[in-house]
Motif scaffolding. Structure first.
Motif, PDB file in Angstrom:
ATOM      1  N   ALA A  40       1.043  -1.276  -0.042  1.00  0.00           N
ATOM      2  CA  ALA A  40      -0.061  -0.017  -0.107  1.00  0.00           C
ATOM      3  C   ALA A  40       0.760   1.058   0.220  1.00  0.00           C
ATOM      4  O   ALA A  40       0.384   2.250  -0.526  1.00  0.00           O
ATOM      5  CB  ALA A  40      -0.866   0.025   1.227  1.00  0.00           C
ATOM      6  N   LEU A 118      -7.479  -3.558   2.763  1.00  0.00           N
ATOM      7  CA  LEU A 118      -6.914  -3.565   1.397  1.00  0.00           C
ATOM      8  C   LEU A 118      -7.377  -4.494   0.436  1.00  0.00           C
ATOM      9  O   LEU A 118      -7.031  -4.363  -0.866  1.00  0.00           O
ATOM     10  CB  LEU A 118      -5.228  -3.979   1.595  1.00  0.00           C
ATOM     11  CG  LEU A 118      -4.548  -2.904   2.529  1.00  0.00           C
ATOM     12  CD1 LEU A 118      -3.006  -3.238   2.582  1.00  0.00           C
ATOM     13  CD2 LEU A 118      -4.447  -1.373   1.812  1.00  0.00           C
ATOM     14  N   VAL A 123      -3.419  -0.816  -6.647  1.00  0.00           N
ATOM     15  CA  VAL A 123      -2.124  -0.310  -6.647  1.00  0.00           C
ATOM     16  C   VAL A 123      -1.756   0.223  -8.212  1.00  0.00           C
ATOM     17  O   VAL A 123      -1.618  -0.591  -9.002  1.00  0.00           O
ATOM     18  CB  VAL A 123      -0.978  -1.196  -5.913  1.00  0.00           C
ATOM     19  CG1 VAL A 123       0.197  -0.177  -5.692  1.00  0.00           C
ATOM     20  CG2 VAL A 123      -1.775  -1.310  -4.334  1.00  0.00           C
TER      21      VAL A 123
END
Length: 126
Positions: A40, A118, A123
């Motif tokens: 992250a 998450l 990403v």
């Protein structure tokens, strides 16, 4: 801790976040959460998270940044400030026990682990 980089080309700044749990299940969960947080943070921070063995054989989480060269004080200052801000993200993961990560400021009310936060996240690397 400030030290010369191994290649002699700059300064490494390192801080120990804490020792992982001795309980295998909790330690594995901590490692998983650390890996999720690393993913992250890839696009946000220049800090490197490492696990290393202490002299007693325990695993500890260490964060570090490298400043190439010795003359750019503004860059070094920015890296140290970034390292200090990232410590607050990793600290709850190391201090967590088998009951979870309720003290982690990243988690919302209905979440018990960072991976809950998450799941489904994307990403992007530019």
């Amino acid at each position: 801790m400030f030290s010369d980089a191994l290649d002699g080309g700059g300064i490494d700044v390192t801080t120990v976040i804490g020792v992982l749990s001795e309980t295998v299940g909790t330690r594995n969960r901590q490692i998983e959460e650390i890996l999720h947080l690393n993913l992250a943070c890839l696009s946000q921070f220049r800090c490197l998270a490492n696990l290393r063995k202490t002299s007693e054989g325990a695993e500890e989480l260490v964060l570090s940044v490298s400043c190439r060269g010795y003359t750019d004080l503004d860059k070094l200052t920015a890296l140290v400030e970034e390292l200090l801000s990232v410590v607050s993200l990793y600290q709850p993961l190391v201090s967590a026990d088998a009951d979870g990560y309720a003290s982690n400021p990243l988690l919302g009310a209905g979440q018990t682990t960072l991976s809950d936060e998450l799941d489904g996240a994307m990403v992007f690397h530019l």
